[in-house]
Design a protein around this motif. Sequence first.
Motif, PDB file in Angstrom:
ATOM      1  N   ILE A  21       5.963   8.174  -6.554  1.00  0.00           N
ATOM      2  CA  ILE A  21       4.835   8.868  -7.186  1.00  0.00           C
ATOM      3  C   ILE A  21       4.060   9.691  -6.151  1.00  0.00           C
ATOM      4  O   ILE A  21       3.763  10.862  -6.371  1.00  0.00           O
ATOM      5  CB  ILE A  21       3.906   7.854  -7.907  1.00  0.00           C
ATOM      6  CG1 ILE A  21       4.605   7.303  -9.154  1.00  0.00           C
ATOM      7  CG2 ILE A  21       2.579   8.505  -8.284  1.00  0.00           C
ATOM      8  CD1 ILE A  21       3.821   6.220  -9.889  1.00  0.00           C
ATOM      9  N   THR A  24       5.965  12.822  -4.977  1.00  0.00           N
ATOM     10  CA  THR A  24       6.174  13.798  -6.056  1.00  0.00           C
ATOM     11  C   THR A  24       4.894  14.559  -6.373  1.00  0.00           C
ATOM     12  O   THR A  24       4.918  15.770  -6.574  1.00  0.00           O
ATOM     13  CB  THR A  24       6.650  13.088  -7.339  1.00  0.00           C
ATOM     14  OG1 THR A  24       7.812  12.342  -7.035  1.00  0.00           O
ATOM     15  CG2 THR A  24       6.960  14.081  -8.439  1.00  0.00           C
ATOM     16  N   PHE A  25       3.770  13.858  -6.435  1.00  0.00           N
ATOM     17  CA  PHE A  25       2.556  14.497  -6.919  1.00  0.00           C
ATOM     18  C   PHE A  25       1.651  15.021  -5.801  1.00  0.00           C
ATOM     19  O   PHE A  25       0.657  15.690  -6.090  1.00  0.00           O
ATOM     20  CB  PHE A  25       1.793  13.553  -7.855  1.00  0.00           C
ATOM     21  CG  PHE A  25       2.530  13.326  -9.145  1.00  0.00           C
ATOM     22  CD1 PHE A  25       2.587  14.320 -10.112  1.00  0.00           C
ATOM     23  CD2 PHE A  25       3.212  12.137  -9.389  1.00  0.00           C
ATOM     24  CE1 PHE A  25       3.295  14.141 -11.292  1.00  0.00           C
ATOM     25  CE2 PHE A  25       3.923  11.941 -10.569  1.00  0.00           C
ATOM     26  CZ  PHE A  25       3.968  12.945 -11.531  1.00  0.00           C
ATOM     27  N   LEU A  52      -5.138  11.824  -4.310  1.00  0.00           N
ATOM     28  CA  LEU A  52      -4.262  11.588  -5.455  1.00  0.00           C
ATOM     29  C   LEU A  52      -3.256  10.478  -5.153  1.00  0.00           C
ATOM     30  O   LEU A  52      -3.023   9.582  -5.976  1.00  0.00           O
ATOM     31  CB  LEU A  52      -3.537  12.891  -5.828  1.00  0.00           C
ATOM     32  CG  LEU A  52      -3.121  13.058  -7.277  1.00  0.00           C
ATOM     33  CD1 LEU A  52      -4.309  12.933  -8.215  1.00  0.00           C
ATOM     34  CD2 LEU A  52      -2.432  14.398  -7.481  1.00  0.00           C
ATOM     35  N   GLU A  54      -3.473   8.031  -2.995  1.00  0.00           N
ATOM     36  CA  GLU A  54      -4.156   6.741  -2.859  1.00  0.00           C
ATOM     37  C   GLU A  54      -4.532   6.177  -4.224  1.00  0.00           C
ATOM     38  O   GLU A  54      -4.402   4.982  -4.484  1.00  0.00           O
ATOM     39  CB  GLU A  54      -5.407   6.938  -1.995  1.00  0.00           C
ATOM     40  CG  GLU A  54      -6.067   5.660  -1.559  1.00  0.00           C
ATOM     41  CD  GLU A  54      -7.298   5.909  -0.692  1.00  0.00           C
ATOM     42  OE1 GLU A  54      -7.772   7.060  -0.608  1.00  0.00           O
ATOM     43  OE2 GLU A  54      -7.785   4.944  -0.101  1.00  0.00           O
ATOM     44  N   ARG A  55      -4.984   7.054  -5.136  1.00  0.00           N
ATOM     45  CA  ARG A  55      -5.438   6.610  -6.453  1.00  0.00           C
ATOM     46  C   ARG A  55      -4.286   6.365  -7.420  1.00  0.00           C
ATOM     47  O   ARG A  55      -4.387   5.516  -8.298  1.00  0.00           O
ATOM     48  CB  ARG A  55      -6.395   7.652  -7.050  1.00  0.00           C
ATOM     49  CG  ARG A  55      -7.751   7.640  -6.387  1.00  0.00           C
ATOM     50  CD  ARG A  55      -8.517   8.919  -6.673  1.00  0.00           C
ATOM     51  NE  ARG A  55      -9.785   8.911  -5.967  1.00  0.00           N
ATOM     52  CZ  ARG A  55     -10.940   8.518  -6.528  1.00  0.00           C
ATOM     53  NH1 ARG A  55     -10.974   8.154  -7.782  1.00  0.00           N
ATOM     54  NH2 ARG A  55     -12.047   8.500  -5.822  1.00  0.00           N
ATOM     55  N   MET A  56      -3.202   7.136  -7.285  1.00  0.00           N
ATOM     56  CA  MET A  56      -2.073   6.964  -8.211  1.00  0.00           C
ATOM     57  C   MET A  56      -1.165   5.822  -7.802  1.00  0.00           C
ATOM     58  O   MET A  56      -0.434   5.284  -8.630  1.00  0.00           O
ATOM     59  CB  MET A  56      -1.242   8.246  -8.283  1.00  0.00           C
ATOM     60  CG  MET A  56      -1.896   9.341  -9.091  1.00  0.00           C
ATOM     61  SD  MET A  56      -0.805  10.776  -9.279  1.00  0.00           S
ATOM     62  CE  MET A  56      -0.004  10.393 -10.833  1.00  0.00           C
ATOM     63  N   CYS A  57      -1.162   5.449  -6.539  1.00  0.00           N
ATOM     64  CA  CYS A  57      -0.212   4.456  -6.038  1.00  0.00           C
ATOM     65  C   CYS A  57      -0.313   3.150  -6.832  1.00  0.00           C
ATOM     66  O   CYS A  57      -1.333   2.469  -6.797  1.00  0.00           O
ATOM     67  CB  CYS A  57      -0.459   4.164  -4.566  1.00  0.00           C
ATOM     68  SG  CYS A  57       0.688   2.894  -3.954  1.00  0.00           S
ATOM     69  N   PRO A  58       0.746   2.774  -7.569  1.00  0.00           N
ATOM     70  CA  PRO A  58       0.681   1.540  -8.355  1.00  0.00           C
ATOM     71  C   PRO A  58       0.757   0.290  -7.484  1.00  0.00           C
ATOM     72  O   PRO A  58       0.491  -0.804  -7.976  1.00  0.00           O
ATOM     73  CB  PRO A  58       1.903   1.613  -9.272  1.00  0.00           C
ATOM     74  CG  PRO A  58       2.637   2.849  -8.936  1.00  0.00           C
ATOM     75  CD  PRO A  58       2.051   3.448  -7.710  1.00  0.00           C
ATOM     76  N   ASP A  59       1.122   0.474  -6.228  1.00  0.00           N
ATOM     77  CA  ASP A  59       1.264  -0.687  -5.337  1.00  0.00           C
ATOM     78  C   ASP A  59       0.057  -0.856  -4.408  1.00  0.00           C
ATOM     79  O   ASP A  59       0.075  -1.750  -3.557  1.00  0.00           O
ATOM     80  CB  ASP A  59       2.554  -0.542  -4.524  1.00  0.00           C
ATOM     81  CG  ASP A  59       3.773  -0.472  -5.424  1.00  0.00           C
ATOM     82  OD1 ASP A  59       3.804  -1.212  -6.418  1.00  0.00           O
ATOM     83  OD2 ASP A  59       4.678   0.331  -5.142  1.00  0.00           O
ATOM     84  N   LEU A  60      -0.943  -0.001  -4.565  1.00  0.00           N
ATOM     85  CA  LEU A  60      -2.138  -0.005  -3.715  1.00  0.00           C
ATOM     86  C   LEU A  60      -1.743   0.017  -2.237  1.00  0.00           C
ATOM     87  O   LEU A  60      -2.334  -0.664  -1.409  1.00  0.00           O
ATOM     88  CB  LEU A  60      -3.038  -1.210  -4.030  1.00  0.00           C
ATOM     89  CG  LEU A  60      -3.557  -1.231  -5.457  1.00  0.00           C
ATOM     90  CD1 LEU A  60      -2.820  -2.260  -6.307  1.00  0.00           C
ATOM     91  CD2 LEU A  60      -5.035  -1.528  -5.529  1.00  0.00           C
TER      92      LEU A  60
END
Lengths: 74, 278
Positions: A21, A24-25, A52, A54-60
């Motif tokens: 993620i 890609t973004f 983006l 840091e905030r989108m990362c689903p694994d933190l």
Amino acid sequence: MARTAIKDIVINQEWCKRCGICSTFCPKDVFETDAEGTVTVAHPEACIACELCERMCPDLAIHLEYEPPAEAPA
Amino acid sequence: MKSIDSYLRTRFMPHIWCPGCGHGTVLNGLIRSVDAVGLNKNELVMVSGIGCSARIAGYLDFHTLHTLHGRALAFATGVKMSRPDLTILVPMGDGDALAIGGNHFIHAARRNIDITVIVLNNRIYGMTGGQFSPTSGCGIQATTAPYSSIDQPFDAVQLASAAGATFVARTTTYHVNELEQLLTRAIRHHGFSVVEVLSQCPTHFGRRNGHQETVEMLRHFKEGTAKVGSRQLAEQVDLIPRGVFVDEERPEYCDQYAEVIQRAQAARAGGAGGEEPQ
């Protein structure tokens, strides 16, 4: 407004699950991904601190570290 | 903000969710909104049921209750009634909130009790292997619908609004800034708040329904939704609306119950002058 100074982009490889993620973004292609999906910070100088990844990362697993604010001129 | 780690039980990380699961992004946004509201961890209670979404409670360093499937709101109501000063967060999956716990959901909304519900809607039962859920909708492939589902889906926003929730919003795991803002508003709202977050399940929903990659599912959230009130939404009616749908003030349940207690105590203290109601 002055650009925020990024000190470091830290990826916690132990928490990262290689979903792709962040790479890609990212609007500035700061990351590079190898054949196994491991993400590294290849172009930190291009980072615009949009957060983006840091905030989108689903694994933190991504953390932006900022430079301490510069002291005001005397 | 305070470090993300200070809100986590880091000893349980990395978390159990699959690579690319949107639930981690919701956890990420929720921590930021809790930080933005400025709540102390000791003032927060997270109550969850069963499912992938319910595992959020295990990773957060708040007071947490991991309860029965669909019954999180019943437990949360008990906590809130006994300690109205605490802030209650209830993460639920689409199945947990709208199928197994559907009755708890509508009745908690009807009472307008001050609880914040986050419906993590990935349109599938992920933990149990990909059965279709009340939000899957027609034409969706699932392990229990190998020739595609014929069930009409629930719209969580419309359901919550009709049932009486006083703050209702929707966003996705692609719109991360909006996610933080909406969760912040929902937590601050005094009354029953519902934030539906469209979340991706690449393992069980994506793979069976034409999305091989997580990032494709996120692009679909970007391209398949539009802000409520926007021109884009007016022109393309098949897009899913995002934003705030309900934001109103109505008497809150615990406040009303406190008044009942006062009336009862006044009636007793009044003695002969204040007879208890027949």
